[in-house]
Design an enzyme around this catalytic site. Sequence first.
Site, PDB file in Angstrom:
ATOM      1  N   LYS A 122       0.574  -0.849  -0.125  1.00  0.00           N
ATOM      2  CA  LYS A 122      -0.228  -0.122  -0.087  1.00  0.00           C
ATOM      3  C   LYS A 122       0.749   1.453  -0.082  1.00  0.00           C
ATOM      4  O   LYS A 122       0.251   1.968  -1.002  1.00  0.00           O
ATOM      5  CB  LYS A 122      -1.020   0.259   0.899  1.00  0.00           C
ATOM      6  CG  LYS A 122      -2.003   0.743   1.351  1.00  0.00           C
ATOM      7  CD  LYS A 122      -3.110   1.277   2.369  1.00  0.00           C
ATOM      8  CE  LYS A 122      -2.875   1.083   4.087  1.00  0.00           C
ATOM      9  NZ  LYS A 122      -2.498   1.752   4.163  1.00  0.00           N
ATOM     10  N   GLY A 140      -5.063   8.430   6.070  1.00  0.00           N
ATOM     11  CA  GLY A 140      -3.449   9.455   6.132  1.00  0.00           C
ATOM     12  C   GLY A 140      -2.564   9.509   4.994  1.00  0.00           C
ATOM     13  O   GLY A 140      -1.734  10.825   5.046  1.00  0.00           O
ATOM     14  N   ARG A 180      -7.809  12.710  12.623  1.00  0.00           N
ATOM     15  CA  ARG A 180      -6.453  12.460  12.559  1.00  0.00           C
ATOM     16  C   ARG A 180      -5.548  13.741  13.158  1.00  0.00           C
ATOM     17  O   ARG A 180      -5.718  14.510  12.105  1.00  0.00           O
ATOM     18  CB  ARG A 180      -5.718  11.411  11.685  1.00  0.00           C
ATOM     19  CG  ARG A 180      -6.046  10.287  11.855  1.00  0.00           C
ATOM     20  CD  ARG A 180      -5.870   8.677  11.239  1.00  0.00           C
ATOM     21  NE  ARG A 180      -4.814   8.052  11.537  1.00  0.00           N
ATOM     22  CZ  ARG A 180      -4.342   7.538  10.103  1.00  0.00           C
ATOM     23  NH1 ARG A 180      -4.859   7.109   9.441  1.00  0.00           N
ATOM     24  NH2 ARG A 180      -3.198   7.604  10.325  1.00  0.00           N
ATOM     25  N   SER A 225       7.507   9.732  11.609  1.00  0.00           N
ATOM     26  CA  SER A 225       6.760   9.346  10.864  1.00  0.00           C
ATOM     27  C   SER A 225       6.769   9.481   9.382  1.00  0.00           C
ATOM     28  O   SER A 225       7.334  10.111   8.916  1.00  0.00           O
ATOM     29  CB  SER A 225       5.843  10.389  11.165  1.00  0.00           C
ATOM     30  OG  SER A 225       5.081  10.483   9.852  1.00  0.00           O
ATOM     31  N   GLN A 267       5.070   9.126   7.064  1.00  0.00           N
ATOM     32  CA  GLN A 267       4.234  10.100   6.021  1.00  0.00           C
ATOM     33  C   GLN A 267       4.062  11.530   6.421  1.00  0.00           C
ATOM     34  O   GLN A 267       4.824  12.466   5.494  1.00  0.00           O
ATOM     35  CB  GLN A 267       2.337  10.155   7.176  1.00  0.00           C
ATOM     36  CG  GLN A 267       2.234   8.422   6.676  1.00  0.00           C
ATOM     37  CD  GLN A 267       0.641   8.050   7.068  1.00  0.00           C
ATOM     38  OE1 GLN A 267      -0.005   9.857   7.929  1.00  0.00           O
ATOM     39  NE2 GLN A 267      -0.313   7.520   6.702  1.00  0.00           N
ATOM     40  N   ASP A 312       2.363  -1.131  11.499  1.00  0.00           N
ATOM     41  CA  ASP A 312       0.835  -1.184  11.301  1.00  0.00           C
ATOM     42  C   ASP A 312       0.822  -2.823  11.529  1.00  0.00           C
ATOM     43  O   ASP A 312      -0.548  -3.359  11.232  1.00  0.00           O
ATOM     44  CB  ASP A 312       1.530  -0.957  10.084  1.00  0.00           C
ATOM     45  CG  ASP A 312       0.788  -0.093   9.261  1.00  0.00           C
ATOM     46  OD1 ASP A 312       0.919   1.117  10.121  1.00  0.00           O
ATOM     47  OD2 ASP A 312       1.400   0.076   7.947  1.00  0.00           O
ATOM     48  N   ARG A 331      -7.038  -2.805   9.883  1.00  0.00           N
ATOM     49  CA  ARG A 331      -5.491  -4.027  11.119  1.00  0.00           C
ATOM     50  C   ARG A 331      -6.552  -4.685  11.936  1.00  0.00           C
ATOM     51  O   ARG A 331      -6.292  -5.868  12.190  1.00  0.00           O
ATOM     52  CB  ARG A 331      -4.890  -3.350  10.816  1.00  0.00           C
ATOM     53  CG  ARG A 331      -4.693  -2.549   9.721  1.00  0.00           C
ATOM     54  CD  ARG A 331      -2.781  -2.528   9.486  1.00  0.00           C
ATOM     55  NE  ARG A 331      -2.065  -1.421   8.263  1.00  0.00           N
ATOM     56  CZ  ARG A 331      -2.451  -2.489   7.205  1.00  0.00           C
ATOM     57  NH1 ARG A 331      -2.694  -3.866   7.056  1.00  0.00           N
ATOM     58  NH2 ARG A 331      -1.754  -1.248   6.213  1.00  0.00           N
TER      59      ARG A 331
HETATM   60  C1  S3P Z   1       2.198   5.226   6.017  1.00  0.00           C
HETATM   61  C2  S3P Z   1       3.510   5.288   7.421  1.00  0.00           C
HETATM   62  C3  S3P Z   1       2.951   5.016   8.789  1.00  0.00           C
HETATM   63  C4  S3P Z   1       2.048   3.873   8.336  1.00  0.00           C
HETATM   64  C5  S3P Z   1       1.124   3.718   7.928  1.00  0.00           C
HETATM   65  C6  S3P Z   1       1.712   4.159   6.239  1.00  0.00           C
HETATM   66  C7  S3P Z   1       2.895   5.683   4.624  1.00  0.00           C
HETATM   67  O1  S3P Z   1       2.225   6.312   9.102  1.00  0.00           O
HETATM   68  O2  S3P Z   1       2.088   3.412  10.125  1.00  0.00           O
HETATM   69  O3  S3P Z   1       0.447   2.608   7.472  1.00  0.00           O
HETATM   70  O4  S3P Z   1       2.730   4.948   3.970  1.00  0.00           O
HETATM   71  O5  S3P Z   1       4.363   6.433   4.557  1.00  0.00           O
HETATM   72  P1  S3P Z   1       3.282   6.657   9.785  1.00  0.00           P
HETATM   73  O6  S3P Z   1       4.335   7.412   9.235  1.00  0.00           O
HETATM   74  O7  S3P Z   1       2.439   7.935  10.440  1.00  0.00           O
HETATM   75  O8  S3P Z   1       3.606   6.185  11.175  1.00  0.00           O
END
Ligand code: S3P
Length: 422
Positions: A14, A89, A117, A160, A162, A309, A382
């Site tokens: 993903k 997110g 969030r 993070s 993200q 995750d 999940r």
């Molecule tokens: C993700 C980063 C993680 C993860 C999310 C996907 C990504 O979150 O939990 O399912 O694709 O960058 P965080 O970076 O906020 O921890």
Amino acid sequence: MGMIRGELTFPGDKSISHRALMLAALCRGTSDIRNLSTGSDIQSTTDCLKACGIYINNAYAADAAGRPVMVRGGPFQNPKTELNCGNSGTSARLLMGMLAGQGLKAAFRGDFSLSRRPMNRVLDPLRQMGLKAESKNGYLPINIYNSTLKGINYRPPAASAQVKSALLLAALGARGKTTILEPVPTRNHTELMLKELGAEIQMDRGEISLLPLEGKLADFEINIPGDPSSAAFFAAAALIIPGSEIILKNVLANPTRSGFFVQLEKMGAKIEWLDKWQAGAEWTGNLKITAGALRSVQIDKNQIPQLIDELPILAVLATQAQGTTIIKGAEELRLKESDRLRGICSNLARLGAEIEEHENGFIIQGPTPLKGAAIETFGDHRLAMAFTVAGLICSEPVKLDNSSCVDISYPGFFSALKGVMN
Ligand code: S3P
């Protein structure tokens, strides 16, 4: 009780799928993406990019003949409609960064869960880069306005991927260099893909520096490795059901994502990478899992990002492991699609597990037999998959209040599970 037997492949990872779509949108020509994730989160990213004028032909996603999804790179236009990121997110945060870097004006929204969030984690640094934006106290809905960005040096307060990726995507369209200092390494797919595509990026022990793009990226072809976060549920099921053995094929083997499998080895699980090979910027491989006794494990803050995750399913395994499993430094779990610490602890307690909830983790005493119960998923994919696997070893049935939420990351989950139950 049946056993878990056979071989399985998984839809594409993903995280890599989101990034492949977004980076393809920044390319010169048309990119081909094979094995794109079939989850609805990826549909959210696809729809948002289309609203920004990007042509995406995803009629063949998950196509049996292996035909690719095609993405034609820019130009971007200010979306005329709101960008609905649904439950995702990653869509909201990464697109916010990327579109800010492209100087676009856009309005972001999301579903009930996503609207709760925190978004200041990306808005604060993006504003430091020069983004003009309005939010509802740091939550969606958020409007961003046409802005010119400059590079910054930034140390994110929490680990993070993200946040890191949002800033890197913004930095591609900023003036000057951006440097990010990571407190703990998080998944590095954005960096690996950018490097592979020829961007001026440097990674050096927690410090990532990126220069803006001078032209466009060159278009690419990618075959996305299977999602290890989906594979984890099947590995867990095979471990706790006596007599099981399963081969999980073409599973992403990136060390920033393999924490779950590393901890399984520490728990004494019989797991073996049969082979590994390089797939573009990433490693992938086939994994054999055989049922057997497990022992407890202790995990702290430095290991959390590599299995963030997978913690719900790891908790299920810990109820079957000999000894005291201690998870610390996992406060980020409260900020996921649901408060996962609460969801893990309240539901495992209902099943009869010995579990203690802490502010930043939990303690599980094992092994305990599990009984059946009604499970509250909080609409969290999940949690739904983890408690379905728990249900396989419960003395009575487990009933989820919402099973369709698995579609967020893995629409084929229930049929894949049926297919390997013997
Ligand atoms: C993700 C980063 C993680 C993860 C999310 C996907 C990504 O979150 O939990 O399912 O694709 O960058 P965080 O970076 O906020 O921890």
